[in-house]
Design a protein around this motif. Structure first.
Motif, short mmCIF file in Angstrom:
data_model
loop_
_atom_site.label_atom_id
_atom_site.label_comp_id
_atom_site.label_asym_id
_atom_site.label_seq_id
_atom_site.Cartn_x
_atom_site.Cartn_y
_atom_site.Cartn_z
N SER A 1 -10.48 14.85 7.31
CA SER A 1 -11.90 14.47 7.36
C SER A 1 -12.59 15.10 8.56
O SER A 1 -13.74 15.55 8.47
CB SER A 1 -12.04 12.94 7.44
OG SER A 1 -11.60 12.35 6.26
N PRO B 1 0.83 -1.21 0.00
CA PRO B 1 0.00 0.00 0.00
C PRO B 1 0.86 1.26 0.00
O PRO B 1 2.01 1.24 0.42
CB PRO B 1 -0.80 -0.12 1.30
CG PRO B 1 0.01 -1.01 2.17
CD PRO B 1 0.77 -1.93 1.25
N GLU B 2 0.25 2.33 -0.48
CA GLU B 2 0.92 3.63 -0.46
C GLU B 2 1.13 4.07 0.99
O GLU B 2 0.27 3.84 1.83
CB GLU B 2 0.07 4.68 -1.18
CG GLU B 2 0.01 4.50 -2.67
CD GLU B 2 1.32 4.82 -3.34
OE1 GLU B 2 1.99 5.81 -2.96
OE2 GLU B 2 1.70 4.07 -4.26
N PRO B 3 2.25 4.70 1.29
CA PRO B 3 2.47 5.19 2.66
C PRO B 3 1.48 6.32 2.99
O PRO B 3 1.07 7.07 2.11
CB PRO B 3 3.91 5.71 2.65
CG PRO B 3 4.30 5.81 1.23
CD PRO B 3 3.37 4.97 0.42
N GLN B 4 1.09 6.37 4.24
CA GLN B 4 0.17 7.40 4.73
C GLN B 4 0.96 8.60 5.20
O GLN B 4 2.00 8.46 5.84
CB GLN B 4 -0.65 6.86 5.91
CG GLN B 4 -1.50 5.67 5.58
CD GLN B 4 -2.70 6.06 4.76
OE1 GLN B 4 -3.38 7.03 5.06
NE2 GLN B 4 -2.96 5.30 3.72
N ARG B 5 0.46 9.80 4.90
CA ARG B 5 1.09 11.01 5.45
C ARG B 5 0.68 11.10 6.90
O ARG B 5 -0.49 10.94 7.25
CB ARG B 5 0.61 12.24 4.70
CG ARG B 5 1.13 13.53 5.32
CD ARG B 5 1.24 14.64 4.33
NE ARG B 5 1.23 15.96 4.89
CZ ARG B 5 2.03 16.44 5.82
NH1 ARG B 5 2.93 15.67 6.37
NH2 ARG B 5 1.94 17.69 6.23
N VAL B 6 1.65 11.32 7.76
CA VAL B 6 1.38 11.43 9.20
C VAL B 6 1.75 12.83 9.70
O VAL B 6 2.59 13.51 9.11
CB VAL B 6 2.13 10.35 10.02
CG1 VAL B 6 1.63 8.96 9.65
CG2 VAL B 6 3.62 10.45 9.84
N HIS C 1 -5.11 12.21 6.57
CA HIS C 1 -6.44 12.12 5.95
C HIS C 1 -7.55 12.06 6.99
O HIS C 1 -8.65 12.56 6.77
CB HIS C 1 -6.53 10.94 4.97
CG HIS C 1 -6.63 9.60 5.60
ND1 HIS C 1 -5.54 8.88 6.02
CD2 HIS C 1 -7.72 8.85 5.91
CE1 HIS C 1 -5.95 7.74 6.54
NE2 HIS C 1 -7.26 7.70 6.49
N GLU C 2 -7.28 11.49 8.17
CA GLU C 2 -8.29 11.48 9.24
C GLU C 2 -8.50 12.87 9.82
O GLU C 2 -9.64 13.28 10.09
CB GLU C 2 -7.89 10.51 10.34
CG GLU C 2 -7.97 9.05 9.93
CD GLU C 2 -7.58 8.09 11.02
OE1 GLU C 2 -7.68 6.88 10.76
OE2 GLU C 2 -7.17 8.52 12.13
N TRP D 1 -0.69 11.34 13.93
CA TRP D 1 -2.05 11.30 13.44
C TRP D 1 -2.01 11.15 11.93
O TRP D 1 -1.14 11.71 11.25
CB TRP D 1 -2.79 12.59 13.80
CG TRP D 1 -3.21 12.67 15.22
CD1 TRP D 1 -4.46 12.46 15.71
CD2 TRP D 1 -2.40 12.96 16.36
NE1 TRP D 1 -4.47 12.59 17.07
CE2 TRP D 1 -3.21 12.90 17.50
CE3 TRP D 1 -1.04 13.25 16.53
CZ2 TRP D 1 -2.74 13.13 18.78
CZ3 TRP D 1 -0.57 13.48 17.81
CH2 TRP D 1 -1.41 13.43 18.91
N LEU D 2 -2.96 10.40 11.39
CA LEU D 2 -3.05 10.25 9.94
C LEU D 2 -3.66 11.52 9.35
O LEU D 2 -4.74 11.96 9.78
CB LEU D 2 -3.90 9.03 9.59
CG LEU D 2 -3.36 7.70 10.10
CD1 LEU D 2 -4.33 6.58 9.76
CD2 LEU D 2 -1.98 7.42 9.52
#
Length: 71
Positions: free
Chosen positions: A56, A5-10, A52-53, A49-50
């Motif tokens: 949102s 999976p693509e890495p998540q920006r944190v 994208h969360e 923290w992610l």
């Protein structure tokens, strides 16, 4: 073959205040009440923290503001 999976920006806690305008204690209370995204613990002493969360969460707050003023 397993797809990676693509890495998540944190985001670190120091970055959050600039994004959400909250103090650490305010954020902790919202997390405790389930009203803010929970952090991800990446080590014994570091949590993130992610992005994208958090985005949102911001969008939900903006949407709530918009609907409260609607007649």
């Amino acid at each position: 073959m397993t797809e990676i999976p693509e890495p998540q920006r944190v985001l670190r806690e120091a970055e959050l205040s600039a994004l959400d305008g909250l103090r650490k204690t305010q954020r902790a209370e919202l997390i405790r009440r389930g009203l803010y995204p929970a952090p991800v613990r990446i080590s014994d002493r570091r949590k993130v923290w992610l992005a994208h969360e958090v985005a949102s969460w911001q969008q939900a707050r903006i949407s709530a503001r918009s609907t409260k003023g609607a007649l």
